[in-house]
Design a protein around this motif. Structure first.
Motif, PDB file in Angstrom:
ATOM      1  N   VAL A  87      44.632  41.339  54.417  1.00 54.02           N
ATOM      2  CA  VAL A  87      45.485  41.428  53.233  1.00 54.02           C
ATOM      3  C   VAL A  87      46.705  40.521  53.423  1.00 54.02           C
ATOM      4  CG1 VAL A  87      46.757  42.953  51.692  1.00 54.02           C
ATOM      5  CG2 VAL A  87      44.730  43.804  52.899  1.00 54.02           C
ATOM      6  N   VAL A  88      46.816  39.525  52.556  1.00 51.80           N
ATOM      7  CA  VAL A  88      47.966  38.626  52.577  1.00 51.80           C
ATOM      8  C   VAL A  88      49.077  39.179  51.696  1.00 51.80           C
ATOM      9  CG1 VAL A  88      48.763  36.271  52.113  1.00 51.80           C
ATOM     10  CG2 VAL A  88      46.435  36.665  52.978  1.00 51.80           C
ATOM     11  N   SER A  89      48.714  39.596  50.494  1.00 50.12           N
ATOM     12  CA  SER A  89      49.667  40.225  49.574  1.00 50.12           C
ATOM     13  C   SER A  89      48.898  41.195  48.694  1.00 50.12           C
ATOM     14  CB  SER A  89      50.387  39.182  48.721  1.00 50.12           C
ATOM     15  OG  SER A  89      49.471  38.502  47.882  1.00 50.12           O
ATOM     16  N   GLY A  90      49.630  42.116  48.072  1.00 53.09           N
ATOM     17  CA  GLY A  90      48.982  43.111  47.237  1.00 53.09           C
ATOM     18  C   GLY A  90      48.513  44.306  48.039  1.00 53.09           C
ATOM     19  N   CYS A  91      47.389  44.877  47.646  1.00 52.54           N
ATOM     20  CA  CYS A  91      46.901  46.102  48.277  1.00 52.54           C
ATOM     21  C   CYS A  91      45.387  46.188  48.137  1.00 52.54           C
ATOM     22  CB  CYS A  91      47.550  47.317  47.612  1.00 52.54           C
ATOM     23  SG  CYS A  91      47.037  48.912  48.268  1.00 52.54           S
ATOM     24  N   LEU A  92      44.719  46.520  49.235  1.00 55.57           N
ATOM     25  CA  LEU A  92      43.265  46.675  49.259  1.00 55.57           C
ATOM     26  C   LEU A  92      42.929  48.158  49.285  1.00 55.57           C
ATOM     27  CD1 LEU A  92      40.454  45.293  49.558  1.00 55.57           C
ATOM     28  CD2 LEU A  92      40.753  45.526  52.039  1.00 55.57           C
TER      29      LEU A  92
END
Length: 242
Positions: A66-71
């Motif tokens: 995950v680089v950015s955001g949310c998984l």
């Protein structure tokens, strides 16, 4: 180690992926040369909110960084009920289990919000690990840490009162996503009552009631898709109650 053809990338992607691996929970302590080797076969994808990751091949053996955001990691019961197993934010990686072969892969992966995800082929990661076996220690440490957190979260979510389960879950999310602000700790992840209900296996009405009680006590503050925890220590105490 066999050479690999680099995927076609947009301008700036190489630098962004290199920084992401440098700050990642698994790869941050790896030597630069080994991270560079991973980048040779890595690809970076941008997903809109609620988009399924690995939609064309849900069994594909890749690690998702995950680089950015949310998984969102979730599963659906035979009756069609969704259960959210975990929410992973920037700096986290999953599913480490895909470094193994012939493992049942029962989970689905979605972008919980607009997200940037690096895909690392499992075989490429294994090749780097086997070339420098001491790095397997980092995989073992991460696996053991995840197991400890999973057991603690499972106990908190299944034992005791609903109030305890909700408080413990929120306290756990604070540890992962919390950002200290003047008014409290901001949960930097979109978290609706529906999401929280799916994490705990409860109804949205029950979640609404418990969150309302925490608001009345001044422990949290709610706005649209946003939560500020005013007293994380109190949530941890409630979550630890017998």
């Amino acid at each position: 180690m066999p050479s690999r053809k680099r995927p076609v990338r947009a301008a700036g992607d190489d630098a962004l992926m290199a920084r992401a691996l440098q700050w990642n929970e698994l790869f941050s302590h790896w030597p630069d040369a080994q991270r560079e080797e991973l980048l040779k076969s890595a690809r970076m994808e941008r997903y809109r909110r609620r988009t399924q990751v690995l939609s064309h091949d849900r069994h594909r053996r890749e690690l998702l960084v995950v680089v950015s955001g949310c998984l969102e990691i979730s599963s659906v019961s035979d009756l069609g009920r969704k259960y959210v197993n975990a929410l992973l934010g920037p700096g986290q990686v999953a599913p480490v289990v895909r470094l193994l072969e012939d493992v049942p892969l029962a989970y689905d992966y979605h972008a919980h919000e607009d997200s940037v995800i690096i895909h690392l082929p499992s075989d490429a990661v294994i090749a780097v690990l086997d070339a420098m076996p001491i790095l397997w220690r980092d995989v073992a440490r991460l696996g053991l840490r995840r197991q400890r957190m999973s057991v603690a979260m499972l106990q908190a979510q299944t034992l005791g009162s609903i109030r305890r389960r909700v408080a413990a879950t929120l306290a756990g999310l604070v540890e992962i996503y919390g950002l200290q602000q003047q008014e409290g700790v901001d949960l930097r992840v979109r978290l609706s009552q529906h999401d929280l209900a799916a994490m705990l296996g409860l109804s949205r009405q029950t979640i609404n009631k418990e969150l309302g009680a925490l608001v009345d006590e001044g422990l949290i503050e709610l706005s649209y898709k946003r939560m500020v925890v005013r007293d994380p220590a109190a949530l941890r105490r409630i979550g630890a109650e017998g």
